[in-house]
Write a protein that holds these residues in place. Structure first.
Motif, PDB file in Angstrom:
ATOM      1  N   VAL A 108     -15.969  56.053 -25.857  1.00 25.77           N
ATOM      2  CA  VAL A 108     -16.340  54.873 -25.062  1.00 25.77           C
ATOM      3  C   VAL A 108     -17.817  54.547 -25.310  1.00 25.77           C
ATOM      4  N   GLY A 109     -18.654  55.597 -25.297  1.00 27.76           N
ATOM      5  CA  GLY A 109     -20.088  55.399 -25.530  1.00 27.76           C
ATOM      6  C   GLY A 109     -20.364  54.804 -26.903  1.00 27.76           C
ATOM      7  N   ILE A 110     -19.680  55.319 -27.897  1.00 30.68           N
ATOM      8  CA  ILE A 110     -19.904  54.842 -29.268  1.00 30.68           C
ATOM      9  C   ILE A 110     -19.493  53.369 -29.392  1.00 30.68           C
ATOM     10  N   MET A 111     -18.341  53.056 -28.793  1.00 31.83           N
ATOM     11  CA  MET A 111     -17.858  51.667 -28.871  1.00 31.83           C
ATOM     12  C   MET A 111     -18.822  50.726 -28.147  1.00 31.83           C
ATOM     13  N   LEU A 112     -19.348  51.182 -27.012  1.00 33.37           N
ATOM     14  CA  LEU A 112     -20.284  50.337 -26.265  1.00 33.37           C
ATOM     15  C   LEU A 112     -21.574  50.146 -27.059  1.00 33.37           C
ATOM     16  N   GLN A 113     -22.051  51.221 -27.679  1.00 35.57           N
ATOM     17  CA  GLN A 113     -23.250  51.096 -28.527  1.00 35.57           C
ATOM     18  C   GLN A 113     -22.984  50.120 -29.656  1.00 35.57           C
ATOM     19  N   GLY A 114     -21.803  50.245 -30.227  1.00 35.31           N
ATOM     20  CA  GLY A 114     -21.424  49.360 -31.322  1.00 35.31           C
ATOM     21  C   GLY A 114     -21.399  47.902 -30.889  1.00 35.31           C
ATOM     22  N   SER A 200     -10.997  48.664 -24.831  1.00 33.63           N
ATOM     23  CA  SER A 200     -10.947  47.791 -23.643  1.00 33.63           C
ATOM     24  C   SER A 200     -12.115  48.049 -22.706  1.00 33.63           C
ATOM     25  N   ALA A 201     -12.746  49.230 -22.806  1.00 29.70           N
ATOM     26  CA  ALA A 201     -13.937  49.476 -21.980  1.00 29.70           C
ATOM     27  C   ALA A 201     -15.022  48.443 -22.333  1.00 29.70           C
ATOM     28  N   VAL A 202     -15.132  48.129 -23.618  1.00 28.92           N
ATOM     29  CA  VAL A 202     -16.124  47.135 -24.038  1.00 28.92           C
ATOM     30  C   VAL A 202     -15.785  45.775 -23.418  1.00 28.92           C
ATOM     31  N   ASP A 203     -14.507  45.406 -23.448  1.00 28.06           N
ATOM     32  CA  ASP A 203     -14.092  44.121 -22.863  1.00 28.06           C
ATOM     33  C   ASP A 203     -14.377  44.070 -21.360  1.00 28.06           C
ATOM     34  N   VAL A 204     -14.069  45.181 -20.680  1.00 24.09           N
ATOM     35  CA  VAL A 204     -14.271  45.214 -19.225  1.00 24.09           C
ATOM     36  C   VAL A 204     -15.762  45.081 -18.891  1.00 24.09           C
ATOM     37  N   VAL A 205     -16.591  45.799 -19.659  1.00 25.62           N
ATOM     38  CA  VAL A 205     -18.036  45.729 -19.430  1.00 25.62           C
ATOM     39  C   VAL A 205     -18.533  44.298 -19.651  1.00 25.62           C
ATOM     40  N   LYS A 206     -18.101  43.690 -20.750  1.00 26.77           N
ATOM     41  CA  LYS A 206     -18.537  42.308 -21.037  1.00 26.77           C
ATOM     42  C   LYS A 206     -18.098  41.383 -19.910  1.00 26.77           C
ATOM     43  N   SER A 207     -16.884  41.576 -19.470  1.00 30.03           N
ATOM     44  CA  SER A 207     -16.359  40.706 -18.427  1.00 30.03           C
ATOM     45  C   SER A 207     -17.146  40.884 -17.112  1.00 30.03           C
ATOM     46  N   LEU A 208     -17.442  42.135 -16.756  1.00 27.40           N
ATOM     47  CA  LEU A 208     -18.196  42.369 -15.510  1.00 27.40           C
ATOM     48  C   LEU A 208     -19.616  41.814 -15.592  1.00 27.40           C
ATOM     49  N   LEU A 209     -20.165  41.790 -16.813  1.00 23.30           N
ATOM     50  CA  LEU A 209     -21.534  41.284 -16.969  1.00 23.30           C
ATOM     51  C   LEU A 209     -21.556  39.806 -17.366  1.00 23.30           C
ATOM     52  N   HIS A 210     -20.358  39.194 -17.365  1.00 25.15           N
ATOM     53  CA  HIS A 210     -20.223  37.764 -17.699  1.00 25.15           C
ATOM     54  C   HIS A 210     -20.841  37.444 -19.057  1.00 25.15           C
ATOM     55  N   LEU A 211     -20.544  38.279 -20.042  1.00 22.95           N
ATOM     56  CA  LEU A 211     -21.092  38.044 -21.385  1.00 22.95           C
ATOM     57  C   LEU A 211     -20.057  37.344 -22.254  1.00 22.95           C
ATOM     58  N   ASP A 212     -20.547  36.656 -23.276  1.00 26.26           N
ATOM     59  CA  ASP A 212     -19.646  35.981 -24.216  1.00 26.26           C
ATOM     60  C   ASP A 212     -18.744  37.004 -24.870  1.00 26.26           C
ATOM     61  N   GLY A 213     -17.555  36.569 -25.207  1.00 28.78           N
ATOM     62  CA  GLY A 213     -16.652  37.442 -25.946  1.00 28.78           C
ATOM     63  C   GLY A 213     -15.754  38.257 -25.032  1.00 28.78           C
ATOM     64  N   ALA A 214     -15.980  38.157 -23.696  1.00 26.97           N
ATOM     65  CA  ALA A 214     -15.095  38.872 -22.785  1.00 26.97           C
ATOM     66  C   ALA A 214     -13.745  38.159 -22.777  1.00 26.97           C
TER      67      ALA A 214
END
Ligand code: B1M
Length: 217
Positions: A108-114, A200-214
């Motif tokens: 999860v950490g690696i994907m988020l860094q990516g 999907s952790a990356v998608d959830v994070v983007k969505s919670l932070l209202h970032l593009d690409g969520a």
């Protein structure tokens, strides 16, 4: 692809050096790191998980496999994170108290860094007090809790309640994940999000932070 199969089978046997070498070869052959991860390493780990469950493999062997996975992940990590640009937010990660499983959390950490996030990894067996201390110190946007055991998943609830009690929940969202965790459980314990896997952790994070690409839900 043959090399991905070799990565998977050698991982299942716990041959760390061989898996690492094959991972390097796969990268040299320009196989995308994400494919090496999912179709080589995770595929192999899935087999190990099933064998462990059916008592066809035992703890010391699984531990050897986990070490092999870790060594190979060290090789893959910079390639998975290569797309990293300007930080899009800070994420604090940890496996909850009593639980030492970290392979999934590390992914999860690696994907988020990516995906361009700053990741602060608190490791495993992290107490609720340590989470709060780290929130005060690091001021993350999101904290991510991982648990792999049905006995430790309830410690996620304790963390969430402790964040409320310590009044540090205002500026931080909580996401949870791990094999025994479900969307329902996440709602029950009042987490802000649940992710089934590292992607999907990356998608959830983007969505919670209202970032593009969520992804739209
Ligand atoms: Co353990 N273990 N283990 N183990 N182990 C499981 C989890 C188990 C399901 C095996 C089984 O019986 N089939 C079982 C749990 C049963 C239960 O509670 N329902 C189990 C058990 C019982 C135990 C011990 C109690 C065994 C014992 O001592 N008798 C013991 C507990 C130790 C402890 O934590 N206190 C133990 C120990 C170990 C090892 C140390 C040997 C080793 C861990 C090494 C390490 O992590 N450094 C180990 C391993 C490797 C496993 C299995 C085989 C593989 C776990 C793994 O790494 N999977 C596992 C069986 C299985 O899962 N099939 C098992 C690969 C990884 C990529 O997937 O971690 O699920 P996963 O992560 C995924 C998603 O869940 C999600 O994304 C990840 C990537 O897509 N995800 C998140 C995870 N965290 C997330 C966080 C998020 C979002 C998504 O947001 C923050």
């Amino acid at each position: 692809m043959e090399i991905l199969e070799q990565i998977s089978t050698n991982l299942q046997e716990g041959y760390a050096e061989r898996v690492k070498k094959l991972t390097v070869e796969a990268l040299e052959a320009r196989i995308p790191p994400q494919t090496i991860l999912t179709e080589g390493l995770i595929a192999g780990m899935d087999v190990v998980g099933k064998k462990f469950k059916n008592n066809e493999m035992f703890l010391p062997e699984v531990l050897t496999v986990a070490r092999a996975m870790k060594m190979s992940m060290e090789v893959l990590k910079p390639h998975l994170a290569a797309a990293n640009v300007k930080s899009r937010g800070k994420i604090l990660l940890g496996t909850v108290k009593g639980d030492i499983h970290d392979i999934g959390k590390n992914l999860v950490g690696i994907m988020l860094q990516g995906a361009g996030f700053d990741v602060v990894d608190l490791g495993t067996d992290v107490s609720k007090e340590k989470f709060v201390e780290a929130i005060r110190r690091e001021q993350p946007d999101i904290i991510g809790l991982s648990a792999l055991l049905t006995t430790t998943m309830m410690n996620m609830k304790q963390v969430v309640e402790f964040l409320d009690a310590q009044q540090v929940r205002n500026n931080v969202k909580v996401i949870v994940g791990g094999a025994p965790i479900s969307k329902n459980f996440a709602s029950e314990i009042k987490a802000d999000g649940y992710a089934r896997d590292a992607a999907s952790a990356v998608d959830v994070v983007k969505s919670l932070l209202h970032l593009d690409g969520a992804p739209r839900t």
